[in-house]
Design a protein around this motif. Structure first.
Motif, mmCIF file in Angstrom:
data_model
loop_
_atom_site.group_PDB
_atom_site.id
_atom_site.type_symbol
_atom_site.label_atom_id
_atom_site.label_comp_id
_atom_site.label_asym_id
_atom_site.label_seq_id
_atom_site.Cartn_x
_atom_site.Cartn_y
_atom_site.Cartn_z
ATOM 1 N N ALA A 150 -79.833 -3.880 -61.742
ATOM 2 C CA ALA A 150 -80.128 -5.077 -60.949
ATOM 3 C C ALA A 150 -81.608 -5.439 -61.036
ATOM 4 O O ALA A 150 -81.969 -6.624 -61.228
ATOM 5 C CB ALA A 150 -79.708 -4.856 -59.504
ATOM 6 N N ALA A 151 -82.476 -4.448 -60.902
ATOM 7 C CA ALA A 151 -83.917 -4.717 -60.978
ATOM 8 C C ALA A 151 -84.318 -5.150 -62.384
ATOM 9 O O ALA A 151 -85.152 -6.072 -62.561
ATOM 10 C CB ALA A 151 -84.700 -3.471 -60.559
ATOM 11 N N SER A 152 -83.750 -4.511 -63.407
ATOM 12 C CA SER A 152 -84.089 -4.858 -64.790
ATOM 13 C C SER A 152 -83.628 -6.261 -65.134
ATOM 14 O O SER A 152 -84.332 -7.010 -65.843
ATOM 15 C CB SER A 152 -83.459 -3.850 -65.749
ATOM 16 O OG SER A 152 -83.917 -2.539 -65.488
ATOM 17 N N LEU A 153 -82.462 -6.647 -64.640
ATOM 18 C CA LEU A 153 -81.945 -7.983 -64.907
ATOM 19 C C LEU A 153 -82.850 -9.043 -64.264
ATOM 20 O O LEU A 153 -83.145 -10.084 -64.878
ATOM 21 C CB LEU A 153 -80.521 -8.106 -64.388
ATOM 22 C CG LEU A 153 -79.854 -9.472 -64.558
ATOM 23 C CD1 LEU A 153 -79.781 -9.860 -66.031
ATOM 24 C CD2 LEU A 153 -78.461 -9.476 -63.932
ATOM 25 N N ARG A 154 -83.270 -8.768 -63.050
ATOM 26 C CA ARG A 154 -84.153 -9.724 -62.371
ATOM 27 C C ARG A 154 -85.478 -9.849 -63.115
ATOM 28 O O ARG A 154 -86.004 -10.961 -63.304
ATOM 29 C CB ARG A 154 -84.385 -9.269 -60.934
ATOM 30 C CG ARG A 154 -85.251 -10.227 -60.121
ATOM 31 C CD ARG A 154 -85.229 -9.846 -58.660
ATOM 32 N NE ARG A 154 -86.093 -10.707 -57.882
ATOM 33 C CZ ARG A 154 -87.376 -10.498 -57.635
ATOM 34 N NH1 ARG A 154 -87.961 -9.400 -58.119
ATOM 35 N NH2 ARG A 154 -88.092 -11.349 -56.912
ATOM 36 N N ALA A 155 -86.028 -8.705 -63.552
ATOM 37 C CA ALA A 155 -87.297 -8.755 -64.293
ATOM 38 C C ALA A 155 -87.137 -9.508 -65.605
ATOM 39 O O ALA A 155 -88.018 -10.299 -66.003
ATOM 40 C CB ALA A 155 -87.788 -7.334 -64.543
ATOM 41 N N GLN A 192 -84.914 -11.875 -66.322
ATOM 42 C CA GLN A 192 -84.724 -13.307 -66.059
ATOM 43 C C GLN A 192 -86.048 -13.984 -65.723
ATOM 44 O O GLN A 192 -86.322 -15.109 -66.173
ATOM 45 C CB GLN A 192 -83.717 -13.482 -64.920
ATOM 46 C CG GLN A 192 -82.297 -13.099 -65.305
ATOM 47 C CD GLN A 192 -81.351 -13.112 -64.120
ATOM 48 O OE1 GLN A 192 -81.781 -13.077 -62.966
ATOM 49 N NE2 GLN A 192 -80.044 -13.158 -64.402
ATOM 50 N N LEU A 193 -86.883 -13.308 -64.949
ATOM 51 C CA LEU A 193 -88.190 -13.880 -64.610
ATOM 52 C C LEU A 193 -89.086 -14.001 -65.839
ATOM 53 O O LEU A 193 -89.780 -15.019 -66.022
ATOM 54 C CB LEU A 193 -88.870 -13.020 -63.544
ATOM 55 C CG LEU A 193 -88.231 -13.048 -62.147
ATOM 56 C CD1 LEU A 193 -88.912 -12.035 -61.233
ATOM 57 C CD2 LEU A 193 -88.311 -14.456 -61.542
ATOM 58 N N SER A 194 -89.069 -12.969 -66.691
ATOM 59 C CA SER A 194 -89.913 -13.026 -67.891
ATOM 60 C C SER A 194 -89.447 -14.109 -68.840
ATOM 61 O O SER A 194 -90.265 -14.781 -69.498
ATOM 62 C CB SER A 194 -89.922 -11.666 -68.593
ATOM 63 O OG SER A 194 -88.635 -11.356 -69.128
ATOM 64 N N GLN A 244 -87.965 -16.914 -67.947
ATOM 65 C CA GLN A 244 -88.385 -18.186 -67.372
ATOM 66 C C GLN A 244 -89.875 -18.453 -67.652
ATOM 67 O O GLN A 244 -90.267 -19.578 -67.996
ATOM 68 C CB GLN A 244 -88.132 -18.174 -65.864
ATOM 69 C CG GLN A 244 -86.656 -18.174 -65.478
ATOM 70 C CD GLN A 244 -86.453 -18.007 -63.986
ATOM 71 O OE1 GLN A 244 -87.402 -17.969 -63.210
ATOM 72 N NE2 GLN A 244 -85.180 -17.896 -63.576
ATOM 73 N N THR A 247 -89.313 -6.003 -70.803
ATOM 74 C CA THR A 247 -88.245 -6.256 -69.829
ATOM 75 C C THR A 247 -86.876 -6.331 -70.500
ATOM 76 O O THR A 247 -85.881 -5.843 -69.960
ATOM 77 C CB THR A 247 -88.515 -7.563 -69.068
ATOM 78 O OG1 THR A 247 -88.688 -8.651 -70.002
ATOM 79 C CG2 THR A 247 -89.733 -7.446 -68.184
ATOM 80 N N LEU A 298 -83.796 -3.725 -69.866
ATOM 81 C CA LEU A 298 -82.477 -4.203 -69.439
ATOM 82 C C LEU A 298 -81.389 -3.713 -70.378
ATOM 83 O O LEU A 298 -80.332 -3.242 -69.934
ATOM 84 C CB LEU A 298 -82.468 -5.726 -69.363
ATOM 85 C CG LEU A 298 -81.113 -6.357 -69.031
ATOM 86 C CD1 LEU A 298 -80.629 -5.912 -67.665
ATOM 87 C CD2 LEU A 298 -81.180 -7.882 -69.127
#
Length: 468
Positions: free
Chosen positions: A398-403, A405-407, A409, A424, A428
């Motif tokens: 979950a944390a890796s996916l969020r990181a 997605q942010l990178s 973007q 990242t 992931l």
């Protein structure tokens, strides 16, 4: 055989294994006494395809069929051993019980004159019997040894069946894991391709470098290179399933699916004392130990004399019409005693050999029991720790996916550092693959627990409550 209070199965002369049976498993949680493993334990995973494969393997697996043939052989050996306790009977005469025998009396000379010879025909029918008195129990012990060997072969069949079923479950879950990992790898390839397109656009716009492109191309190539080994594992496990159900790989179609569709059952390990009656390998060792003990008794009886009774009777006559007449009857009875005096130590050597085999099997039995307790504890630890590992790995994903997605973007917005994007996405990709491996390890831990418990248990019967 009777079950002693400590759980060991003993015959009258069987040495006490003297084992310390623990009151509970070290790694077991709160006991659930009303939820023993069911006989069809694989249904707890709620997979119709797995259930079909399990049921087919029980019917057609070649290892199980060979084990069944072995206990049929053991039954036949037991019948052969039991024949020594019964008298042997035989009748003379082909078909009609009346046997003809011819003899010729040579001629003689009287006063220079020769008299011709003559043929004499004797008719006889007889019945003979022989019986060895089993005064010292030699034949009874031999029969008991053969019976216990037959019992051991039946439990050996159960051991083979349990091993086969756990192999089917393990191979099937490996198939699901390979399919999940392949889908994840393909999704990661799509993500890496999308990131590569974005980096190339930056390079064309002059905001990126050729090094950035090369690094992302390396990430994409690594993801593509990870797929063939996964497909190889998938095919190999499907082939393993085909062997377990006695089919050529070309005729077996496995649909598979995802490990997310598998339900993890709730398994109660019961008490350690119950394990001794549930594990087929322990029961096999018990039967082999009982057989060896009976062989010691049979070897001991060879020191004593053997007593054999033989008898025969029937009719004999030179005229077939007077064969069945009182005057043509005959009989004989013989009793013989055979006592070994000197045999060069063969009987003593055989006795010592039997005792040594008994002691070896006793130690094997003890080891089987201790190993069984260890197997269950190891499986319980594995279930507990793989469950915790799966939970923690879910947090990582979950944390890796969020990181990631942010990178991504920020990359499209032109504000991201390419090194951050690379890190990242690699984090992931590795986390997602590790998540599937954690799910597989947890499923395999449950299969190992079922195997350590001896498979499914017979349903417990409630004791009747006496009415007041």
């Amino acid at each position: 055989m009777i079950a002693c209070s400590s759980g060991c199965v003993l015959t009258q002369d069987l040495p006490d294994p003297a084992l310390d049976i623990p009151r509970g498993y070290k790694s077991a949680g709160p006991l659930v006494p009303d939820a023993p493993p069911p006989l069809d334990w694989w249904r707890g995973f709620r997979s119709g395809e797995l259930t079909d494969l399990m049921e087919e393997a029980q019917k057609v697996n070649l290892d199980i069929a060979a084990a069944v043939a072995r206990f049929v052989q053991a039954d036949a050996q037991a019948r052969i051993a039991g024949a020594a306790l019964l008298p042997t009977l035989s009748a003379s005469g082909p078909g009609n019980l009346a046997q003809e025998s011819y003899s010729r009396v040579s001629g003689s000379s009287l006063n220079g004159l020769s008299t011709g010879g003559r043929e004499v025909v004797n008719y006889n029918t007889a019945l003979s019997a022989s019986y060895i008195l089993d005064f010292w129990g030699q034949n009874r012990d031999a029969l008991q040894a053969a019976d216990e060997t037959a019992v051991a072969n039946r439990f050996d069949r159960d051991v083979v069946a349990l091993t086969t079923l756990t192999s089917v479950a393990n191979a099937y879950f490996q198939v699901l894991a390979s399919q999940d990992r392949i889908r994840t790898a393909e999704r990661n390839i799509a993500s890496a391709t999308r990131i590569l397109d974005a980096i190339r656009q930056r390079f064309k716009a002059g905001t990126g470098t050729d090094l950035d492109v090369a690094q992302q191309e390396s990430v994409l190539a690594n993801q593509r290179a990870a797929v063939p080994p996964l497909r190889q594992t998938l095919d190999q496990n499907i082939n393993a399933l085909a062997l377990l159900v006695s089919r050529p790989p070309e005729s077996l179609h496995v649909t598979g699916g995802s490990m997310d569709q598998i339900v993890t059952p709730r398994v109660a390990p019961g008490l350690p004392s119950e394990l001794l009656t549930q594990r087929p390998d322990i029961r096999r060792q018990e039967a082999q130990l009982a057989s060896a003990t009976a062989n010691v008794g049979s070897a001991r009886a060879q020191f004593f004399p053997s007593i054999q009774l033989t008898g025969g009777g029937g009719y004999q006559s030179s005229a077939l019409t007077s064969l069945i007449q009182p005057h043509a009857a005959f009989f004989n009875l013989v009793a013989s005693v055979n006592q070994p005096i000197f045999d060069g130590g063969a009987i003593l050597g055989n006795f010592e050999l039997s005792k040594a085999k008994q002691d070896e099997l006793l130690q094997d039995y003890r080891k089987a029991v201790v190993s069984a307790f260890s197997d269950v504890d190891n499986a319980l630890v594995s279930v507990k720790q793989t469950t915790e590992k799966l939970r923690l790995q879910g947090v990582v994903v979950a944390a890796s996916l969020r990181a990631f997605q942010l990178s991504e973007q920020q990359l499209r917005a032109g504000t991201a550092d390419i090194v951050t994007v690379l890190n990242t996405q690699l984090t992931l990709f590795q986390a997602e693959d590790a998540l599937w491996q954690a799910k597989l390890a947890r499923l395999l831990a449950f299969v190992s627990l079922y195997q350590a418990l001896g498979g499914g248990w017979e349903p417990r019967t409630e004791k009747p409550v006496n009415a007041l």
